[in-house]
Design an enzyme around this catalytic site. Structure first.
Site, PDB file in Angstrom:
ATOM      1  N   LYS A 106       8.113 -11.183 123.635  1.00 33.27           N
ATOM      2  CA  LYS A 106       8.340 -12.569 123.222  1.00 33.27           C
ATOM      3  C   LYS A 106       7.719 -13.472 124.263  1.00 33.27           C
ATOM      4  O   LYS A 106       7.585 -13.091 125.429  1.00 33.27           O
ATOM      5  CB  LYS A 106       9.846 -12.865 123.132  1.00 33.27           C
ATOM      6  CG  LYS A 106      10.167 -14.002 122.189  1.00 33.27           C
ATOM      7  CD  LYS A 106      10.127 -13.553 120.743  1.00 33.27           C
ATOM      8  CE  LYS A 106      10.478 -14.660 119.781  1.00 33.27           C
ATOM      9  NZ  LYS A 106      10.695 -14.136 118.417  1.00 33.27           N
ATOM     10  N   GLY A 218      19.560 -24.817 109.882  1.00 34.85           N
ATOM     11  CA  GLY A 218      18.158 -24.774 110.338  1.00 34.85           C
ATOM     12  C   GLY A 218      17.275 -24.821 109.111  1.00 34.85           C
ATOM     13  O   GLY A 218      17.453 -24.008 108.191  1.00 34.85           O
ATOM     14  N   TYR A 219      16.343 -25.793 109.089  1.00 35.76           N
ATOM     15  CA  TYR A 219      15.548 -25.932 107.861  1.00 35.76           C
ATOM     16  C   TYR A 219      14.056 -25.920 108.179  1.00 35.76           C
ATOM     17  O   TYR A 219      13.287 -26.757 107.723  1.00 35.76           O
ATOM     18  CB  TYR A 219      15.956 -27.207 107.101  1.00 35.76           C
ATOM     19  CG  TYR A 219      15.947 -26.997 105.601  1.00 35.76           C
ATOM     20  CD1 TYR A 219      16.790 -26.059 105.004  1.00 35.76           C
ATOM     21  CD2 TYR A 219      15.086 -27.707 104.770  1.00 35.76           C
ATOM     22  CE1 TYR A 219      16.779 -25.840 103.636  1.00 35.76           C
ATOM     23  CE2 TYR A 219      15.071 -27.505 103.391  1.00 35.76           C
ATOM     24  CZ  TYR A 219      15.926 -26.563 102.840  1.00 35.76           C
ATOM     25  OH  TYR A 219      15.917 -26.352 101.481  1.00 35.76           O
ATOM     26  N   GLY A 220      13.665 -24.922 108.983  1.00 36.20           N
ATOM     27  CA  GLY A 220      12.248 -24.733 109.276  1.00 36.20           C
ATOM     28  C   GLY A 220      11.713 -23.604 108.426  1.00 36.20           C
ATOM     29  O   GLY A 220      12.111 -23.431 107.266  1.00 36.20           O
ATOM     30  N   ASN A 221      10.836 -22.800 108.992  1.00 33.48           N
ATOM     31  CA  ASN A 221      10.222 -21.704 108.238  1.00 33.48           C
ATOM     32  C   ASN A 221      11.285 -20.776 107.662  1.00 33.48           C
ATOM     33  O   ASN A 221      11.375 -20.588 106.443  1.00 33.48           O
ATOM     34  CB  ASN A 221       9.240 -20.949 109.158  1.00 33.48           C
ATOM     35  CG  ASN A 221       8.677 -19.705 108.494  1.00 33.48           C
ATOM     36  OD1 ASN A 221       9.362 -18.699 108.375  1.00 33.48           O
ATOM     37  ND2 ASN A 221       7.442 -19.778 108.040  1.00 33.48           N
ATOM     38  N   ALA A 222      12.121 -20.199 108.540  1.00 30.58           N
ATOM     39  CA  ALA A 222      13.092 -19.197 108.085  1.00 30.58           C
ATOM     40  C   ALA A 222      14.142 -19.829 107.162  1.00 30.58           C
ATOM     41  O   ALA A 222      14.463 -19.287 106.099  1.00 30.58           O
ATOM     42  CB  ALA A 222      13.757 -18.529 109.281  1.00 30.58           C
ATOM     43  N   GLY A 223      14.683 -20.985 107.549  1.00 27.21           N
ATOM     44  CA  GLY A 223      15.787 -21.590 106.804  1.00 27.21           C
ATOM     45  C   GLY A 223      15.384 -22.152 105.458  1.00 27.21           C
ATOM     46  O   GLY A 223      16.024 -21.863 104.429  1.00 27.21           O
TER      47      GLY A 223
HETATM   48  P1  NAD Z   1      11.053 -23.489 112.884  1.00 28.80           P
HETATM   49  O1  NAD Z   1      10.506 -24.176 114.071  1.00 28.80           O
HETATM   50  O2  NAD Z   1      10.189 -23.373 111.686  1.00 28.80           O
HETATM   51  O3  NAD Z   1      12.424 -24.175 112.428  1.00 28.80           O
HETATM   52  C1  NAD Z   1      13.517 -24.337 113.284  1.00 28.80           C
HETATM   53  C2  NAD Z   1      14.561 -25.175 112.551  1.00 28.80           C
HETATM   54  O4  NAD Z   1      15.762 -25.179 113.311  1.00 28.80           O
HETATM   55  C3  NAD Z   1      14.153 -26.651 112.358  1.00 28.80           C
HETATM   56  O5  NAD Z   1      14.545 -27.068 111.079  1.00 28.80           O
HETATM   57  C4  NAD Z   1      14.969 -27.362 113.414  1.00 28.80           C
HETATM   58  O6  NAD Z   1      15.232 -28.719 113.084  1.00 28.80           O
HETATM   59  C5  NAD Z   1      16.215 -26.523 113.413  1.00 28.80           C
HETATM   60  N1  NAD Z   1      17.007 -26.672 114.638  1.00 28.80           N
HETATM   61  C6  NAD Z   1      16.580 -26.749 115.910  1.00 28.80           C
HETATM   62  N2  NAD Z   1      17.621 -26.929 116.731  1.00 28.80           N
HETATM   63  C7  NAD Z   1      18.734 -26.943 115.945  1.00 28.80           C
HETATM   64  C8  NAD Z   1      20.116 -27.102 116.197  1.00 28.80           C
HETATM   65  N3  NAD Z   1      20.558 -27.254 117.437  1.00 28.80           N
HETATM   66  N4  NAD Z   1      20.966 -27.050 115.135  1.00 28.80           N
HETATM   67  C9  NAD Z   1      20.509 -26.880 113.865  1.00 28.80           C
HETATM   68  N5  NAD Z   1      19.206 -26.756 113.582  1.00 28.80           N
HETATM   69  C10 NAD Z   1      18.337 -26.783 114.603  1.00 28.80           C
HETATM   70  O7  NAD Z   1      11.524 -22.052 113.399  1.00 28.80           O
HETATM   71  P2  NAD Z   1      11.717 -20.717 112.562  1.00 28.80           P
HETATM   72  O8  NAD Z   1      10.473 -19.928 112.688  1.00 28.80           O
HETATM   73  O9  NAD Z   1      12.285 -21.024 111.237  1.00 28.80           O
HETATM   74  O10 NAD Z   1      12.809 -19.980 113.453  1.00 28.80           O
HETATM   75  C11 NAD Z   1      14.214 -20.160 113.256  1.00 28.80           C
HETATM   76  C12 NAD Z   1      14.941 -18.947 113.760  1.00 28.80           C
HETATM   77  O11 NAD Z   1      14.446 -17.797 113.045  1.00 28.80           O
HETATM   78  C13 NAD Z   1      14.718 -18.624 115.238  1.00 28.80           C
HETATM   79  O12 NAD Z   1      15.889 -18.054 115.774  1.00 28.80           O
HETATM   80  C14 NAD Z   1      13.608 -17.607 115.222  1.00 28.80           C
HETATM   81  O13 NAD Z   1      13.584 -16.811 116.374  1.00 28.80           O
HETATM   82  C15 NAD Z   1      14.005 -16.822 113.974  1.00 28.80           C
HETATM   83  N6  NAD Z   1      12.923 -16.025 113.405  1.00 28.80           N
HETATM   84  C16 NAD Z   1      11.785 -16.602 112.943  1.00 28.80           C
HETATM   85  C17 NAD Z   1      10.775 -15.787 112.435  1.00 28.80           C
HETATM   86  C18 NAD Z   1       9.507 -16.352 111.866  1.00 28.80           C
HETATM   87  O14 NAD Z   1       8.678 -15.555 111.392  1.00 28.80           O
HETATM   88  N7  NAD Z   1       9.302 -17.648 111.856  1.00 28.80           N
HETATM   89  C19 NAD Z   1      10.935 -14.399 112.403  1.00 28.80           C
HETATM   90  C20 NAD Z   1      12.134 -13.850 112.875  1.00 28.80           C
HETATM   91  C21 NAD Z   1      13.116 -14.676 113.372  1.00 28.80           C
END
Ligand code: NAD
Length: 416
Positions: A106, A218-223
């Site tokens: 990581k 959380g409403y990014g990629n994963a959410g």
């Molecule tokens: P991202 O940057 O696309 O989205 C992150 C989201 O979390 C955003 O909507 C942000 O506003 C929100 N956020 C940030 N701080 C917050 C808080 N304190 N309370 C509530 N929401 C909050 O990131 P992502 O890629 O969706 O990653 C989210 C999680 O999923 C992480 O733990 C990451 O390690 C995990 N993950 C992601 C992937 C991937 O392929 N993207 C794969 C495995 C695990």
């Protein structure tokens, strides 16, 4: 959120619990407690106002017994070496559960990407890859996106790496844009993988998705994509949130509509037809499926007793502390642990790497069907261990993963 020291402690406690349960060889355990290699780099960046700001970045390669190190890069003000180490440990177990030929890694940079201009973000990203370039490569360590890093940033990464090495190869970075031979389906892969595990778990628990509810933190990629895919399975999405707060409507929220609203306004907060809910209260809503998809340490001993979900599907890495795990297990809540639930991202990153090495690319249908096969197999392996040992799913997932890594280490023998 807990602080980042906790993330590493959490990872170590989880490992130790599994090691004790499986009577892991103490010599193997001693080697698995810390990463093989960590690199800290200073990243000077010329800011738009002409000054130079020096950022700190990390790369942790946890274990490479089963293959090259693999893992995303996080841009966040709370990034620390301890957090990056913990995330690299979780990547190791995740790759082992998914049975893909990688170790775990990581990376992270301490920064607030929301305060950087596009140009500053690009210069920061390129210089970071330059600084870690001695230890990455398609057969060494393959970075990818994580929190606040995007396919566009992966494009800058691969370009910088190619310029440095004089090669135009594509398998040093995954999660790239399709134009740079990213994989079809990679953008949705983490959430799609999670949705497959929820599908199997719901069947086991006799939950009918079209009569069930889901809550997403959380409403990014994963959410956001988890919300969309669970909605497609029939779930009513009753609450979602991001770093600024949440939106709650027991009648249901249309996931794509609220994503469009977030894209326009910067947050899900304030969405019409929904009332405000804090990130803390959102976790305690009564629902069938709760998906933490933000940061680590949100479900703790303090709030675990108030959680009313039937299934917790961990899209985020490390959202649940060991103390909370005990409480949730006693309450009979079915956890799909992070190292299983969110493995879809790295699985399709693996597909992207394979396709890049071959120079031969697959259809989205092929990617998704291969993803489903690996996710369902991983889910079944974890369920088998949990049933046989009569233990919680997380410990079962660890036992399965650590056994794979230990076998690879034993097959290599101790060197020198
Ligand atoms: P991202 O940057 O696309 O989205 C992150 C989201 O979390 C955003 O909507 C942000 O506003 C929100 N956020 C940030 N701080 C917050 C808080 N304190 N309370 C509530 N929401 C909050 O990131 P992502 O890629 O969706 O990653 C989210 C999680 O999923 C992480 O733990 C990451 O390690 C995990 N993950 C992601 C992937 C991937 O392929 N993207 C794969 C495995 C695990």
């Amino acid at each position: 959120m807990t602080n980042q020291i906790d993330a590493l402690e959490v990872a170590q406690i989880q490992l130790e619990k599994a090691a004790n349960k499986m009577n892991l060889d103490p010599n193997i355990f001693a080697q698995l407690k810390e990463p093989e290699r960590v690199l800290t780099v200073s990243i000077p960046v010329k800011m738009d106002d002409g000054t130079v700001k020096v950022f700190t970045g990390f790369r942790s390669q946890y274990n490479t017994a089963r293959g090259p190190a693999k893992g995303g890069v996080r841009y966040h003000p709370d990034v620390s070496l301890e957090e990056v180490k913990a995330l690299s440990a979780w990547m190791t177990w995740k790759c082992a559960i998914a049975e893909i030929p990688y170790g775990g890694a990581k990376g992270g940079i301490i920064c607030n990407p929301k305060e950087l201009s596009e140009g500053e973000l690009e210069r920061l990203s390129r210089r970071y890859i330059y600084e870690i370039s001695p230890i990455i490569g398609p057969k060494k360590d393959i970075p990818a996106p994580d929190v606040y890093t995007t396919p566009e940033i992966m494009g800058w990464y691969i370009d910088t790496y190619n310029k440095l090495t004089g090669e135009a190869s594509f398998s040093t970075i995954t999660g790239k844009p399709l134009e740079l031979w990213g994989s079809k389906g990679r953008g949705e892969a983490t959430a799609r993988g999670l949705s497959y595990t929820v599908e199997v778990a719901a069947k086991e628990l006799s939950i009918n998705p079209s009569e069930a509810t889901a809550v997403i933190q959380g409403y990014g990629n994963a959410g956001s994509i988890s919300a969309k895919l669970l909605h497609e399975q029939g779930y009513k999405i009753i609450a979602v949130s991001d770093s600024k707060g949440g939106a709650y409507n027991p009648q249901g929220i249309e996931p794509v509509e609220i994503l469009n609203y977030k894209t326009k306004t910067g947050s899900v907060k304030g969405f019409s037809n929904a009332e405000f809910i804090s990130n803390e209260d959102l976790l305690e809503i009564e629902c069938d499926v709760l998906v933490p998809a933000a940061l680590e340490g949100v479900i703790t001993e303090k709030n675990a007793n108030n959680i009313k979900a039937k299934i917790i599907a961990e899209a985020a890495n490390g959202p649940t502390t060991p103390g909370a795990d005990e409480i949730l297990y006693q309450k009979g809540i079915f956890i799909i642990p992070d190292i299983l639930a969110n493995a879809g991202g790295v699985i399709v990153s693996y597909f992207e790497w394979v396709q890049g090495l071959y120079g031969y690319f697959w259809s989205e249908e092929k990617v998704n069907s291969r993803l489903k096969k690996l996710m369902v197999k991983a889910f079944n392996e974890v369920s088998r261990v949990a049933g046989k040992e009569k233990i919680d799913n997380r410990t079962a997932a660890y036992i399965y993963a650590v056994a794979q890594v230990a076998k690879a280490m034993q097959a290599r023998g101790i060197w020198p």
